[in-house]
Write a protein that holds these residues in place. Structure first.
Motif, PDB file in Angstrom:
ATOM      1  N   THR A  37      17.573 -11.539  -8.883  1.00 25.62           N
ATOM      2  CA  THR A  37      17.446 -10.640  -7.744  1.00 25.62           C
ATOM      3  C   THR A  37      16.197 -10.837  -6.891  1.00 25.62           C
ATOM      4  OG1 THR A  37      16.436  -8.999  -9.221  1.00 25.62           O
ATOM      5  CG2 THR A  37      18.810  -8.837  -8.852  1.00 25.62           C
ATOM      6  N   ASP A  38      15.136 -11.444  -7.427  1.00 23.07           N
ATOM      7  CA  ASP A  38      13.915 -11.618  -6.646  1.00 23.07           C
ATOM      8  C   ASP A  38      14.126 -12.649  -5.538  1.00 23.07           C
ATOM      9  OD1 ASP A  38      12.513  -9.778  -8.102  1.00 23.07           O
ATOM     10  OD2 ASP A  38      11.500 -11.245  -9.373  1.00 23.07           O
ATOM     11  N   ILE A  39      13.478 -12.440  -4.411  1.00 23.64           N
ATOM     12  CA  ILE A  39      13.600 -13.361  -3.278  1.00 23.64           C
ATOM     13  C   ILE A  39      12.230 -13.583  -2.654  1.00 23.64           C
ATOM     14  CG2 ILE A  39      15.967 -12.668  -2.740  1.00 23.64           C
ATOM     15  CD1 ILE A  39      14.774 -11.054  -0.351  1.00 23.64           C
ATOM     16  N   GLY A  40      12.152 -14.665  -1.864  1.00 23.19           N
ATOM     17  CA  GLY A  40      10.971 -14.908  -1.047  1.00 23.19           C
ATOM     18  C   GLY A  40      11.261 -14.677   0.417  1.00 23.19           C
ATOM     19  N   TYR A  41      12.540 -14.892   0.801  1.00 23.44           N
ATOM     20  CA  TYR A  41      12.962 -14.739   2.197  1.00 23.44           C
ATOM     21  C   TYR A  41      14.353 -14.104   2.227  1.00 23.44           C
ATOM     22  CZ  TYR A  41       9.194 -18.065   3.230  1.00 23.44           C
ATOM     23  OH  TYR A  41       7.973 -18.691   3.342  1.00 23.44           O
ATOM     24  N   SER A  42      14.606 -13.316   3.261  1.00 23.10           N
ATOM     25  CA  SER A  42      15.883 -12.607   3.358  1.00 23.10           C
ATOM     26  C   SER A  42      17.073 -13.555   3.485  1.00 23.10           C
ATOM     27  CB  SER A  42      15.867 -11.648   4.552  1.00 23.10           C
ATOM     28  OG  SER A  42      15.653 -12.344   5.767  1.00 23.10           O
ATOM     29  N   ASP A  43      16.853 -14.759   4.044  1.00 24.55           N
ATOM     30  CA  ASP A  43      17.952 -15.713   4.203  1.00 24.55           C
ATOM     31  C   ASP A  43      18.605 -16.068   2.879  1.00 24.55           C
ATOM     32  OD1 ASP A  43      17.531 -15.745   6.879  1.00 24.55           O
ATOM     33  OD2 ASP A  43      16.966 -17.850   7.034  1.00 24.55           O
ATOM     34  N   GLU A  44      17.853 -16.016   1.796  1.00 27.28           N
ATOM     35  CA  GLU A  44      18.408 -16.378   0.497  1.00 27.28           C
ATOM     36  C   GLU A  44      19.657 -15.559   0.176  1.00 27.28           C
ATOM     37  OE1 GLU A  44      15.509 -16.861  -2.773  1.00 27.28           O
ATOM     38  OE2 GLU A  44      14.042 -16.241  -1.273  1.00 27.28           O
ATOM     39  N   LEU A  45      19.573 -14.274   0.467  1.00 26.99           N
ATOM     40  CA  LEU A  45      20.686 -13.380   0.156  1.00 26.99           C
ATOM     41  C   LEU A  45      21.709 -13.351   1.285  1.00 26.99           C
ATOM     42  CD1 LEU A  45      18.810 -10.361  -1.473  1.00 26.99           C
ATOM     43  CD2 LEU A  45      19.774 -12.378  -2.581  1.00 26.99           C
ATOM     44  N   MET A  46      21.246 -13.060   2.483  1.00 22.24           N
ATOM     45  CA  MET A  46      22.170 -12.814   3.586  1.00 22.24           C
ATOM     46  C   MET A  46      22.895 -14.080   4.035  1.00 22.24           C
ATOM     47  SD  MET A  46      23.434 -10.426   5.499  1.00 22.24           S
ATOM     48  CE  MET A  46      22.295  -9.040   5.520  1.00 22.24           C
ATOM     49  N   GLN A  47      22.171 -15.179   4.165  1.00 23.86           N
ATOM     50  CA  GLN A  47      22.756 -16.391   4.753  1.00 23.86           C
ATOM     51  C   GLN A  47      23.487 -17.258   3.742  1.00 23.86           C
ATOM     52  OE1 GLN A  47      22.778 -16.543   7.912  1.00 23.86           O
ATOM     53  NE2 GLN A  47      21.195 -15.033   8.377  1.00 23.86           N
ATOM     54  N   TYR A  48      23.098 -17.195   2.486  1.00 22.95           N
ATOM     55  CA  TYR A  48      23.646 -18.154   1.533  1.00 22.95           C
ATOM     56  C   TYR A  48      24.407 -17.486   0.379  1.00 22.95           C
ATOM     57  CZ  TYR A  48      20.619 -21.028   4.338  1.00 22.95           C
ATOM     58  OH  TYR A  48      20.027 -21.638   5.405  1.00 22.95           O
ATOM     59  N   LEU A  49      23.752 -16.651  -0.410  1.00 22.54           N
ATOM     60  CA  LEU A  49      24.445 -16.038  -1.539  1.00 22.54           C
ATOM     61  C   LEU A  49      25.583 -15.137  -1.072  1.00 22.54           C
ATOM     62  CD1 LEU A  49      24.570 -15.717  -4.596  1.00 22.54           C
ATOM     63  CD2 LEU A  49      22.997 -13.795  -4.375  1.00 22.54           C
ATOM     64  N   GLU A  50      25.313 -14.298  -0.091  1.00 19.46           N
ATOM     65  CA  GLU A  50      26.337 -13.386   0.414  1.00 19.46           C
ATOM     66  C   GLU A  50      27.500 -14.137   1.056  1.00 19.46           C
ATOM     67  OE1 GLU A  50      28.045  -9.537   1.462  1.00 19.46           O
ATOM     68  OE2 GLU A  50      26.758 -10.355  -0.116  1.00 19.46           O
ATOM     69  N   GLN A  51      27.182 -15.204   1.771  1.00 23.37           N
ATOM     70  CA  GLN A  51      28.248 -15.957   2.435  1.00 23.37           C
ATOM     71  C   GLN A  51      29.077 -16.746   1.422  1.00 23.37           C
ATOM     72  OE1 GLN A  51      28.666 -14.914   5.497  1.00 23.37           O
ATOM     73  NE2 GLN A  51      26.784 -13.783   5.015  1.00 23.37           N
ATOM     74  N   ALA A  52      28.445 -17.235   0.359  1.00 25.31           N
ATOM     75  CA  ALA A  52      29.208 -17.894  -0.707  1.00 25.31           C
ATOM     76  C   ALA A  52      30.142 -16.900  -1.380  1.00 25.31           C
ATOM     77  CB  ALA A  52      28.250 -18.502  -1.735  1.00 25.31           C
ATOM     78  N   ASN A  53      29.643 -15.707  -1.631  1.00 26.55           N
ATOM     79  CA  ASN A  53      30.484 -14.681  -2.251  1.00 26.55           C
ATOM     80  C   ASN A  53      31.623 -14.266  -1.309  1.00 26.55           C
ATOM     81  OD1 ASN A  53      30.679 -12.861  -4.662  1.00 26.55           O
ATOM     82  ND2 ASN A  53      30.560 -11.296  -3.062  1.00 26.55           N
ATOM     83  N   ARG A  54      31.347 -14.283  -0.004  1.00 24.69           N
ATOM     84  CA  ARG A  54      32.386 -13.918   0.971  1.00 24.69           C
ATOM     85  C   ARG A  54      33.480 -14.981   1.022  1.00 24.69           C
ATOM     86  NH1 ARG A  54      33.027 -14.081   6.705  1.00 24.69           N
ATOM     87  NH2 ARG A  54      31.097 -15.275   6.972  1.00 24.69           N
ATOM     88  N   ILE A  55      33.110 -16.248   0.849  1.00 27.68           N
ATOM     89  CA  ILE A  55      34.118 -17.312   0.793  1.00 27.68           C
ATOM     90  C   ILE A  55      35.071 -17.073  -0.369  1.00 27.68           C
ATOM     91  CG2 ILE A  55      34.459 -19.770   0.304  1.00 27.68           C
ATOM     92  CD1 ILE A  55      31.882 -20.332   1.844  1.00 27.68           C
TER      93      ILE A  55
END
Length: 489
Positions: A37-55
């Motif tokens: 769950t830890d991140i350094g930048y918001s893109d990690e979740l919104m742009q990549y993990l979330e979009q992979a899960n949406r696929i």
């Protein structure tokens, strides 16, 4: 004379043992820092993990970059496989997140053999030193954990350079270099100038070497087009949108701008207290590695000319400087030895020295803990979502970068509490309390009708979970996606 072969064998085993120790130490460091769950930048979740899960699931947030067609889907597509596997093996858990993060980390590890190979073009000692910094430098381990195009792109550039700089290149290796550099540019379009400078300074006018390199690059372009088609997009439409919005309209400037020399300060801060020494050591790297230095500088200059600046944009520069500095220290030792190659004892001391410098730098700068965190919000939200009493969760707008639906093992609607509510500057909208029976707020900030259930341990009063009995009305204007669209994010 009879003992010479045995001595050589023992020496080879010594080099191998030291290299394996460095690699295992680097893997252990990354395993110790691993977090769902830890991140350094918001893109990690919104742009990549979330979009992979949406696929995989067909459900999820669509940020403005995706709505505008600003990014390709290559990284989400790479992560979709492990996300699907995680959901299939253990539904209702966060295994999908763990597999996605672990897969990305493994992909970035291509930088380790690349560093060894680059250093080996000079000597075994330089190879071991380069491997050490990529494996053990605190920020190299950190960026392996960050789900960012910069992390993967930098690793791919380094791998491409390892093949491109080979003093005795084969066509297959040159084609591999073109493929890797092409993939790096697909992952991070802004790395194109660095990749071009690397190729131009390494190959110059050698047509025989350019042909296979360009062939590999064309293969990367084909793969990129297939990726776009799989995402239902026009091939490379995202590249045109990126150039138009970022360079033409300067849309990134809305997130803040800094002066041209800001990256010099950032580099000195992140490499403290040895930033200057690393820069000087990089200048001492063997001449055959000089194209890597030009690529690092090209990346730095190009991003310095862009108003919006974030340190991650020049991570490629930092990684290249570390590799060059490591080989530069070995070159200096060899000069002090009258040109004799560094032996195993000297190489071991260099490795130890770089490891200690990394520890020192981590202590001075704050290390990974200073640049990565925020997991408490996602952990508490996931815990609340697993409770069958929860029908929807609301959390402060200020912390939107730390939580996306993909981090909930049990899907629940997410709402964003307007900015200022948590600090008392703004009243809690009744529509939010009607739509969510679980709230994440600071201790003492819970509205009437909600009971404090618990606070995340060690979070210093935030986040805390407040709950009320009853059902939830539709999210309406305060839904996560609705809020993003309303504010253009």
């Amino acid at each position: 004379m009879q003992g010479a072969p045995g001595n050589a064998r023992h020496e080879r085993l010594g080099w191998l043992a030291l290299a394996m120790t460095v690699v295992l130490a680097g893997l252990a460091l990354r395993a110790w820092q691993f977090s769902l769950t830890d991140i350094g930048y918001s893109d990690e979740l919104m742009q990549y993990l979330e979009q992979a899960n949406r696929i995989v699931t067909g459900q999820g947030l669509i940020p403005w970059e995706s709505r505008a067609g600003l990014r390709n889907a290559l990284i989400p597509q790479l992560l979709a496989g492990p996300v699907w596997l995680g959901h299939a093996i253990a539904p209702g858990t966060l295994l999908a997140v763990g597999l996605a993060r672990a897969t990305f980390l493994l992909l970035t590890l291509i930088a380790l053999p690349a560093a060894w190979r680059i250093g080996s073009y000079h000597s075994r000692g330089a190879a071991l030193a380069a491997l050490t910094v990529v494996s053990l430098w605190w920020e190299s381990a950190l960026f392996s954990q960050l789900l960012l195009s910069e992390s993967l792109g930098a690793a791919l550039v380094l791998a491409g350079a390892a093949l491109l700089l080979d003093p005795e290149p084969r066509r297959a290796r040159l084609a591999g270099a073109g493929l890797l550099l092409g993939l790096a540019v697909l992952v991070r379009l802004q790395y194109a100038p660095a990749a071009a400078v690397l190729a131009l300074t390494a190959l110059r006018a050698d047509r025989a070497r350019w042909v296979p390199v360009l062939g590999g690059a064309v293969l990367a372009l084909v793969l990129g087009a297939l990726s776009d088609l799989a995402a239902g997009a026009v091939p490379y439409g995202w590249a045109a949108v990126t150039v138009r919005l970022n360079l033409g309209e300067g849309i990134a400037a809305r997130f803040g701008t800094l002066p041209a020399d800001a990256y010099l300060t950032m580099l000195n801060t992140h490499l403290a207290p040895v930033g200057l020494a690393i820069g000087l050591a990089a200048l001492c790297a063997p001449a055959r590695l000089r194209p890597l230095l030009w690529a690092a500088l090209a990346n730095l200059v190009m991003h310095s000319l862009i108003g919006h600046k974030e340190y991650r944009f020049v991570w490629l520069t930092t990684l290249c400087l570390l590799v060059l500095a490591a080989t530069g220290t070995v070159w200096l030792i060899e000069r002090a030895r009258g040109g004799r190659p560094a032996g195993l004892p000297q190489a071991a001391l260099v490795c130890l020295g770089w490891a200690l410098l990394s520890v020192w730098s981590a202590q001075v700068t704050g290390g990974a803990g200073a640049y990565r965190g925020g997991g408490a919000v996602a952990r508490l939200a996931d815990s609340a979502a697993r409770d069958p009493r929860t029908c929807a969760i609301a959390f402060p707008f200020e912390y939107k970068s730390q939580l996306v639906p993909a981090l909930l093992a049990t899907p629940r609607p997410l709402l964003l509490i307007p900015e200022g509510v948590m600090t008392g500057r703004t009243a809690m909208p009744p529509a939010v309390t009607r739509a969510a029976n679980a709230l994440l707020l600071a201790r003492g900030a819970g509205p009437a009708g909600y009971r404090l259930e618990r606070c995340e341990p060690g979070a210093h009063g935030f986040p805390c979970l407040y709950r009320r009995p009853g059902t939830c009305a539709p999210a309406g204007a305060y839904g996560y996606q609705e809020t993003l669209q309303r504010i253009g994010m």
